[in-house]
Design an enzyme around this catalytic site. Structure first.
Site, short mmCIF file in Angstrom:
data_model
loop_
_atom_site.label_atom_id
_atom_site.label_comp_id
_atom_site.label_asym_id
_atom_site.label_seq_id
_atom_site.Cartn_x
_atom_site.Cartn_y
_atom_site.Cartn_z
N GLU A 256 0.79 -1.24 0.00
CA GLU A 256 0.00 0.00 0.00
C GLU A 256 0.83 1.29 0.00
O GLU A 256 0.54 2.21 0.75
CB GLU A 256 -0.96 -0.01 1.20
CG GLU A 256 -1.86 -1.22 1.19
CD GLU A 256 -2.78 -1.31 2.42
OE1 GLU A 256 -2.66 -0.47 3.32
OE2 GLU A 256 -3.63 -2.20 2.44
N GLU B 261 -6.45 -10.55 -0.86
CA GLU B 261 -7.22 -10.28 0.36
C GLU B 261 -8.71 -10.24 0.06
O GLU B 261 -9.45 -9.38 0.54
CB GLU B 261 -6.77 -8.94 0.97
CG GLU B 261 -5.28 -8.87 1.25
CD GLU B 261 -4.84 -7.66 2.05
OE1 GLU B 261 -5.68 -7.03 2.72
OE2 GLU B 261 -3.64 -7.35 1.99
C1 GLA Z 1 -4.93 -4.30 4.60
C2 GLA Z 1 -3.64 -5.04 4.86
C3 GLA Z 1 -3.85 -6.32 5.59
C4 GLA Z 1 -4.87 -6.19 6.70
C5 GLA Z 1 -6.15 -5.64 6.15
C6 GLA Z 1 -7.22 -5.49 7.20
O1 GLA Z 1 -5.57 -4.64 3.47
O2 GLA Z 1 -2.92 -5.29 3.70
O3 GLA Z 1 -2.62 -6.72 6.14
O4 GLA Z 1 -4.37 -5.40 7.74
O5 GLA Z 1 -5.87 -4.37 5.64
O6 GLA Z 1 -7.27 -6.53 8.08
#
Ligand code: GLA
Length: 351
Positions: free
Chosen positions: A132, A241
């Site tokens: 990020e 994710e």
């Molecule tokens: C982001 C991060 C993850 C996690 C999520 C929320 O997407 O990349 O590591 O912390 O947020 O749980």
């Protein structure tokens, strides 16, 4: 029917099926992991705050629990997100009372990388090296990078340094950059710029992690366009994710009211009513997303859901007001009783 009741076996010809787990849920979901998953991501346990809370003092108890489960199931780990603007202790950014110089930060990243890689490399197959780092301020389209503490102190060079350190200590594992809102065109452009810059500077970057958190009805065409764009950079892709919030069944496009927005209270009450229609919509979104992922399985190597079952998910307190009680957003493939949702059978059938 393809004769299996296992997601990962059904998808073997396409990509791995992964799940994020914590040191607690790895044990709770061990049977489901063994049956349906062949990749595991530690949710928080490999981040700096978990592994090096004080400089030079490493703690691996939590991460070890996950690696123990992974080893006992014969599953390799998708290691996640050391260099990130959050869950990083303050010591990273200071030198006594002064802000840390870039060189000191690079030394710290390298020292940390070495320790983690020496401990876990044999059980890992890919690393999210940096997480990020692209800017997502909708009002400032000129910026490529997030104005994080790392960026303020080092400029964008910390990303390159993190990749070079990981390449040095983890030469046999795949190295990924990972980000969210990755299918929104303006953000996608920045991510592409960030990745191209790394490539031009001679960093080994093997892949891009598309987080795929869905809070709004997915724009399936943009998802396809994004997969094609990222793959055209010569990268392998992981969906890293994936989850589908109940809010995705209500929001149009990218619109999602946030705490503080006018009308938020009524909106959130409505958004979080788990009617049978909405729960069915979540499953339908999963089917449509997987249809796309399957159609790009020449470039996608892994699809990871951010959790296993609906009773353990970060979304319980995301997107709502701090004072509000926790809410269930039913975002995963297994319900709160740990039963596979109906769409799991359909995903297996359609594999
Ligand atoms: C982001 C991060 C993850 C996690 C999520 C929320 O997407 O990349 O590591 O912390 O947020 O749980």
């Amino acid at each position: 029917m393809n004769g299996t009741s296992s997601l990962f076996k059904a998808y073997d010809k396409h990509f791995k099926i992964g799940a994020a787990v914590s040191c607690v849920t790895a044990g709770i979901f061990k049977d489901i992991l063994g049956q349906h998953f062949n990749s595991i991501t530690p949710e928080n346990e490999l981040k700096y705050s978990s592994t090096e809370p004080e400089e030079g003092q490493f703690t691996f108890d939590e991460a070890d629990k996950i690696f123990d489960v992974a080893r006992s199931l014969g599953i390799k780990v998708r290691a996640h997100a050391p260099v990130w603007h959050t869950q990083t202790p303050d010591w990273m950014y200071v030198d006594g009372k002064k802000p840390a110089a870039p060189e000191l930060i690079y030394e710290r990243i390298e020292a940390h990388t070495k320790v983690l890689c020496e401990r876990y490399n044999n059980d890992v197959y890919a690393w999210d090296v940096v997480n990020e780092a692209a800017c997502d301020d909708p009002n400032d389209l000129s910026d490529t990078y997030r104005d994080s503490e790392y960026f303020k102190l080092c400029g964008e060079k910390f990303i390159e340094k993190a990749f070079k350190a990981m390449d040095k200590y983890s030469p046999n594992n795949q190295l990924f950059y990972n980000d969210y809102s990755e299918c929104i065109p303006a953000k996608r452009e920045r991510i592409v710029r960030l990745i191209r810059t790394l490539q031009e500077r001679g960093c080994r970057i093997d892949g891009f992690g598309m987080q795929q958190h869905h809070f709004a009805a997915p724009d399936y065409d943009e998802i396809k366009r994004s997969i094609e764009t990222y793959a055209s950079l010569g990268l392998r892709l992981h969906i890293t994710e994936l989850d589908v919030s109940l809010m995705a069944t209500l929001n149009e496009g990218e619109r999602r009211l946030k705490p503080g927005d006018p009308g938020f209270a009524e909106y959130i009450k409505e958004a979080l009513r788990p009617t049978p229609e909405r729960l069915a919509m979540i499953e339908d979104i999963y089917l449509k997303l997987f249809e796309i992922y399957r159609s790009y399985s020449d470039v996608i190597d892994c699809v990871t859901t951010w959790g296993v079952a609906d009773d353990f998910t970060w979304l319980d307190d995301f997107g709502v007001d701090k004072d509000m009680p926790k809410v269930k957003q039913h975002p995963l493939l297994f319900d709160t009783e740990h039963k596979a949702k109906g769409c799991v059978d359909t995903l297996i059938e359609r594999a």
